[in-house]
Design a protein around this motif. Structure first.
Motif, PDB file in Angstrom:
ATOM      1  N   THR A 189      50.464  96.279  64.436  1.00 28.29           N
ATOM      2  CA  THR A 189      49.074  96.598  64.742  1.00 28.29           C
ATOM      3  C   THR A 189      48.344  97.073  63.500  1.00 28.29           C
ATOM      4  O   THR A 189      47.214  97.523  63.584  1.00 28.29           O
ATOM      5  CB  THR A 189      49.010  97.707  65.812  1.00 28.29           C
ATOM      6  N   ALA A 190      48.986  96.995  62.344  1.00 32.26           N
ATOM      7  CA  ALA A 190      48.373  97.546  61.139  1.00 32.26           C
ATOM      8  C   ALA A 190      47.170  96.742  60.686  1.00 32.26           C
ATOM      9  O   ALA A 190      46.231  97.271  60.129  1.00 32.26           O
ATOM     10  CB  ALA A 190      49.393  97.602  60.005  1.00 32.26           C
ATOM     11  N   VAL A 191      47.191  95.432  60.904  1.00 30.18           N
ATOM     12  CA  VAL A 191      46.090  94.592  60.475  1.00 30.18           C
ATOM     13  C   VAL A 191      45.491  93.914  61.690  1.00 30.18           C
ATOM     14  O   VAL A 191      46.069  93.000  62.251  1.00 30.18           O
ATOM     15  CB  VAL A 191      46.557  93.533  59.452  1.00 30.18           C
ATOM     16  N   ALA A 192      44.368  94.396  62.130  1.00 34.12           N
ATOM     17  CA  ALA A 192      43.688  93.802  63.262  1.00 34.12           C
ATOM     18  C   ALA A 192      42.639  92.825  62.766  1.00 34.12           C
ATOM     19  O   ALA A 192      42.030  93.019  61.729  1.00 34.12           O
ATOM     20  CB  ALA A 192      43.020  94.897  64.102  1.00 34.12           C
ATOM     21  N   SER A 193      42.456  91.752  63.519  1.00 34.47           N
ATOM     22  CA  SER A 193      41.489  90.738  63.118  1.00 34.47           C
ATOM     23  C   SER A 193      40.099  91.349  63.004  1.00 34.47           C
ATOM     24  O   SER A 193      39.609  91.990  63.926  1.00 34.47           O
ATOM     25  CB  SER A 193      41.481  89.609  64.152  1.00 34.47           C
ATOM     26  N   GLY A 194      39.473  91.142  61.852  1.00 33.16           N
ATOM     27  CA  GLY A 194      38.119  91.652  61.657  1.00 33.16           C
ATOM     28  C   GLY A 194      38.053  93.123  61.300  1.00 33.16           C
ATOM     29  O   GLY A 194      36.961  93.678  61.194  1.00 33.16           O
ATOM     30  N   ALA A 195      39.208  93.784  61.125  1.00 33.40           N
ATOM     31  CA  ALA A 195      39.196  95.212  60.793  1.00 33.40           C
ATOM     32  C   ALA A 195      38.622  95.415  59.395  1.00 33.40           C
ATOM     33  O   ALA A 195      38.892  94.630  58.493  1.00 33.40           O
ATOM     34  CB  ALA A 195      40.623  95.776  60.856  1.00 33.40           C
ATOM     35  N   PRO A 196      37.804  96.460  59.208  1.00 38.10           N
ATOM     36  CA  PRO A 196      37.245  96.729  57.868  1.00 38.10           C
ATOM     37  C   PRO A 196      38.352  96.931  56.852  1.00 38.10           C
ATOM     38  O   PRO A 196      39.297  97.679  57.082  1.00 38.10           O
ATOM     39  CB  PRO A 196      36.440  98.014  58.091  1.00 38.10           C
ATOM     40  N   GLN A 197      38.231  96.247  55.711  1.00 39.38           N
ATOM     41  CA  GLN A 197      39.271  96.291  54.701  1.00 39.38           C
ATOM     42  C   GLN A 197      38.847  97.135  53.496  1.00 39.38           C
ATOM     43  O   GLN A 197      37.682  97.156  53.116  1.00 39.38           O
ATOM     44  CB  GLN A 197      39.593  94.874  54.219  1.00 39.38           C
ATOM     45  N   ALA A 198      39.814  97.823  52.937  1.00 39.25           N
ATOM     46  CA  ALA A 198      39.642  98.504  51.659  1.00 39.25           C
ATOM     47  C   ALA A 198      40.512  97.767  50.647  1.00 39.25           C
ATOM     48  O   ALA A 198      41.436  97.036  51.015  1.00 39.25           O
ATOM     49  CB  ALA A 198      40.036  99.962  51.763  1.00 39.25           C
ATOM     50  N   ARG A 199      40.238  97.965  49.381  1.00 37.68           N
ATOM     51  CA  ARG A 199      41.012  97.281  48.347  1.00 37.68           C
ATOM     52  C   ARG A 199      41.395  98.262  47.248  1.00 37.68           C
ATOM     53  O   ARG A 199      40.551  98.993  46.740  1.00 37.68           O
ATOM     54  CB  ARG A 199      40.214  96.117  47.751  1.00 37.68           C
ATOM     55  N   TYR A 200      42.667  98.252  46.910  1.00 36.13           N
ATOM     56  CA  TYR A 200      43.159  98.998  45.764  1.00 36.13           C
ATOM     57  C   TYR A 200      43.414  97.997  44.642  1.00 36.13           C
ATOM     58  O   TYR A 200      44.031  96.946  44.862  1.00 36.13           O
ATOM     59  CB  TYR A 200      44.457  99.734  46.102  1.00 36.13           C
ATOM     60  N   GLU A 201      42.952  98.305  43.442  1.00 37.14           N
ATOM     61  CA  GLU A 201      43.206  97.460  42.281  1.00 37.14           C
ATOM     62  C   GLU A 201      43.657  98.312  41.102  1.00 37.14           C
ATOM     63  O   GLU A 201      43.099  99.382  40.868  1.00 37.14           O
ATOM     64  CB  GLU A 201      41.953  96.688  41.855  1.00 37.14           C
ATOM     65  N   ASN A 202      44.639  97.818  40.378  1.00 40.08           N
ATOM     66  CA  ASN A 202      45.039  98.439  39.124  1.00 40.08           C
ATOM     67  C   ASN A 202      45.196  97.324  38.102  1.00 40.08           C
ATOM     68  O   ASN A 202      46.202  96.605  38.091  1.00 40.08           O
ATOM     69  CB  ASN A 202      46.345  99.219  39.280  1.00 40.08           C
ATOM     70  N   ARG A 203      44.193  97.159  37.251  1.00 35.46           N
ATOM     71  CA  ARG A 203      44.194  96.057  36.295  1.00 35.46           C
ATOM     72  C   ARG A 203      45.120  96.318  35.113  1.00 35.46           C
ATOM     73  O   ARG A 203      45.517  95.373  34.423  1.00 35.46           O
ATOM     74  CB  ARG A 203      42.774  95.752  35.839  1.00 35.46           C
ATOM     75  N   ASP A 204      45.471  97.572  34.893  1.00 40.11           N
ATOM     76  CA  ASP A 204      46.439  97.860  33.834  1.00 40.11           C
ATOM     77  C   ASP A 204      47.790  97.238  34.177  1.00 40.11           C
ATOM     78  O   ASP A 204      48.461  96.658  33.314  1.00 40.11           O
ATOM     79  CB  ASP A 204      46.559  99.373  33.637  1.00 40.11           C
ATOM     80  N   TYR A 205      48.191  97.361  35.443  1.00 37.97           N
ATOM     81  CA  TYR A 205      49.464  96.799  35.886  1.00 37.97           C
ATOM     82  C   TYR A 205      49.304  95.476  36.626  1.00 37.97           C
ATOM     83  O   TYR A 205      50.304  94.882  37.050  1.00 37.97           O
ATOM     84  CB  TYR A 205      50.209  97.812  36.763  1.00 37.97           C
ATOM     85  N   GLY A 206      48.077  95.005  36.806  1.00 41.83           N
ATOM     86  CA  GLY A 206      47.853  93.689  37.376  1.00 41.83           C
ATOM     87  C   GLY A 206      48.249  93.536  38.829  1.00 41.83           C
ATOM     88  O   GLY A 206      48.794  92.500  39.232  1.00 41.83           O
ATOM     89  N   ILE A 207      47.956  94.546  39.646  1.00 40.63           N
ATOM     90  CA  ILE A 207      48.320  94.480  41.057  1.00 40.63           C
ATOM     91  C   ILE A 207      47.171  94.996  41.911  1.00 40.63           C
ATOM     92  O   ILE A 207      46.426  95.898  41.512  1.00 40.63           O
ATOM     93  CB  ILE A 207      49.625  95.279  41.331  1.00 40.63           C
ATOM     94  N   ALA A 208      47.008  94.385  43.064  1.00 38.99           N
ATOM     95  CA  ALA A 208      45.981  94.798  44.021  1.00 38.99           C
ATOM     96  C   ALA A 208      46.568  94.733  45.423  1.00 38.99           C
ATOM     97  O   ALA A 208      47.568  94.031  45.668  1.00 38.99           O
ATOM     98  CB  ALA A 208      44.749  93.898  43.923  1.00 38.99           C
ATOM     99  N   LEU A 209      45.943  95.463  46.341  1.00 38.15           N
ATOM    100  CA  LEU A 209      46.403  95.458  47.725  1.00 38.15           C
ATOM    101  C   LEU A 209      45.214  95.670  48.647  1.00 38.15           C
ATOM    102  O   LEU A 209      44.453  96.630  48.486  1.00 38.15           O
ATOM    103  CB  LEU A 209      47.456  96.545  47.944  1.00 38.15           C
ATOM    104  N   ASP A 210      45.025  94.753  49.588  1.00 39.82           N
ATOM    105  CA  ASP A 210      43.998  94.886  50.618  1.00 39.82           C
ATOM    106  C   ASP A 210      44.627  95.521  51.851  1.00 39.82           C
ATOM    107  O   ASP A 210      45.715  95.121  52.277  1.00 39.82           O
ATOM    108  CB  ASP A 210      43.424  93.514  50.979  1.00 39.82           C
ATOM    109  N   TYR A 211      43.944  96.501  52.439  1.00 38.50           N
ATOM    110  CA  TYR A 211      44.520  97.183  53.590  1.00 38.50           C
ATOM    111  C   TYR A 211      43.426  97.616  54.556  1.00 38.50           C
ATOM    112  O   TYR A 211      42.281  97.829  54.159  1.00 38.50           O
ATOM    113  CB  TYR A 211      45.340  98.399  53.149  1.00 38.50           C
ATOM    114  N   PRO A 212      43.758  97.748  55.850  1.00 44.20           N
ATOM    115  CA  PRO A 212      42.781  98.147  56.858  1.00 44.20           C
ATOM    116  C   PRO A 212      42.560  99.661  56.829  1.00 44.20           C
ATOM    117  O   PRO A 212      43.445 100.432  57.186  1.00 44.20           O
ATOM    118  CB  PRO A 212      43.425  97.704  58.175  1.00 44.20           C
ATOM    119  N   LYS A 213      41.396 100.098  56.401  1.00 39.23           N
ATOM    120  CA  LYS A 213      41.154 101.530  56.217  1.00 39.23           C
ATOM    121  C   LYS A 213      41.110 102.301  57.527  1.00 39.23           C
ATOM    122  O   LYS A 213      41.234 103.525  57.523  1.00 39.23           O
ATOM    123  CB  LYS A 213      39.868 101.749  55.437  1.00 39.23           C
ATOM    124  N   GLU A 214      40.963 101.613  58.652  1.00 43.84           N
ATOM    125  CA  GLU A 214      40.972 102.311  59.935  1.00 43.84           C
ATOM    126  C   GLU A 214      42.393 102.618  60.408  1.00 43.84           C
ATOM    127  O   GLU A 214      42.572 103.413  61.324  1.00 43.84           O
ATOM    128  CB  GLU A 214      40.240 101.481  60.988  1.00 43.84           C
TER     129      GLU A 214
END
Length: 217
Positions: A37-62
Motif C-alpha cells: 500500500t506504499a504507492v497508491a495510484s495518483g498519490a502525491p509524490q516527493a523526490r529525493y535527489e543527490n547529484r554528488d552520488y548520482g541517485i534519486a528516489l521518488d516516494y509517496p509523501k502521504e
C-alpha cells in the motif's frame, strides 16, 4: 429471496459505485498480504535527489516521512547497516513508514561510499546475513546483490533486507529495516501497528522508485 452476486455483477456494481470489491463483500488482501500500500495510484509524490552520488528516489509523501535519525536499539549510526559512524561513507536518506512506533517501525535507508575498502567489499554479504538469502535484483538497470538477516536481544529485534551494488565508482547501500520491541512485555500488552510482511512490502515499493541520475561535474 436470495440474490446471487456473480463476478460479472460484482464488476458492474464496482463500475457504477466507484467502490472497491472489499466494500461489497468481495475478496481483499489483509494486513499480511503481498500487495503493498506504499504507492497508491495518483498519490502525491516527493523526490529525493543527490547529484554528488548520482541517485534519486521518488516516494509517496502521504505514506512515509523523511527523518534525519536512524533510531533503534541496533543503530550503529553508519552509512549502511552493519557499520558505525567512523566508516567512510554518507548516510543519504531515511524514509520511515507512517504509523511506525516503538513496537514496530519500517524504514528505508540509503547510503553511499567511494572509500576503496567499501568498494572492494561492497557486495559481500554482512556477517549477520543468512547464507541462503543471497540473491540478485535489478534497480533502474543496475544489478544489486541482495541478502537478508537480522539481530535480536533484550526483547528488541531488527530485520534487514539489504541491497548492495557498485556503479560508476560508488558503493550503494539500500537497507529495508523493520525493527521494534516485543509488545508482550508491556502492561497491558501492545499490538504492532502493522505486520512485518506489510512493512517489507511497503518498503519494497519504495525501493522500486530508485533512479540513477547524472552526477554533478
Amino acid at each position: 429471496m436470495r440474490v446471487l452476486i456473480t463476478s460479472s455483477l460484482l464488476a458492474a456494481l464496482v463500475a457504477l459505485t466507484g467502490c472497491d470489491s472489499s466494500s461489497l463483500g468481495g475478496p481483499s488482501l489483509g494486513d499480511g498480504g503481498a500487495r503493498s500500500t506504499a504507492v497508491a495510484s495518483g498519490a502525491p509524490q516527493a523526490r529525493y535527489e543527490n547529484r554528488d552520488y548520482g541517485i534519486a528516489l521518488d516516494y509517496p509523501k502521504e505514506r512515509v516521512r523523511r527523518v534525519e535519525d536512524r533510531d533503534g536499539y541496533f543503530n550503529e549510526g553508519g552509512w549502511r547497516a552493519g557499520v558505525g559512524p567512523e566508516a567512510p561513507g554518507a548516510a543519504l536518506l531515511v524514509l520511515r513508514l507512517k504509523g511506525s512506533d516503538r513496537i514496530r517501525a519500517g524504514e528505508l535507508h540509503v547510503g553511499a561510499s567511494r572509500d576503496p575498502a567499501a568498494l572492494a567489499g561492497c557486495t559481500e554479504p554482512d556477517a549477520w546475513a543468512r547464507p541462503k538469502s543471497v540473491g540478485q535484483a535489478s534497480l533502474d538497470g543496475v544489478t544489486f546483490t541482495t541478502f537478508q538477516g537480522g539481530d535480536a536481544a533484550m526483547n528488541h529485534y531488527r530485520k534487514v533486507h539489504a541491497y548492495r551494488a557498485v556503479h560508476r565508482g560508488v558503493c550503494y547501500a539500500i537497507d529495508l529495516v523493520v525493527r521494534g520491541t516485543n509488545g508482550q512485555v508491556y502492561d497491558p500488552p501492545r499490538e504492532a501497528p502493522f505486520s512485518e510482511t506489510r512493512a517489507f512490502g511497503d518498503l519494497q515499493a519504495l525501493v522500486d522508485g530508485t533512479r540513477f541520475i547524472e552526477r554533478a561535474p
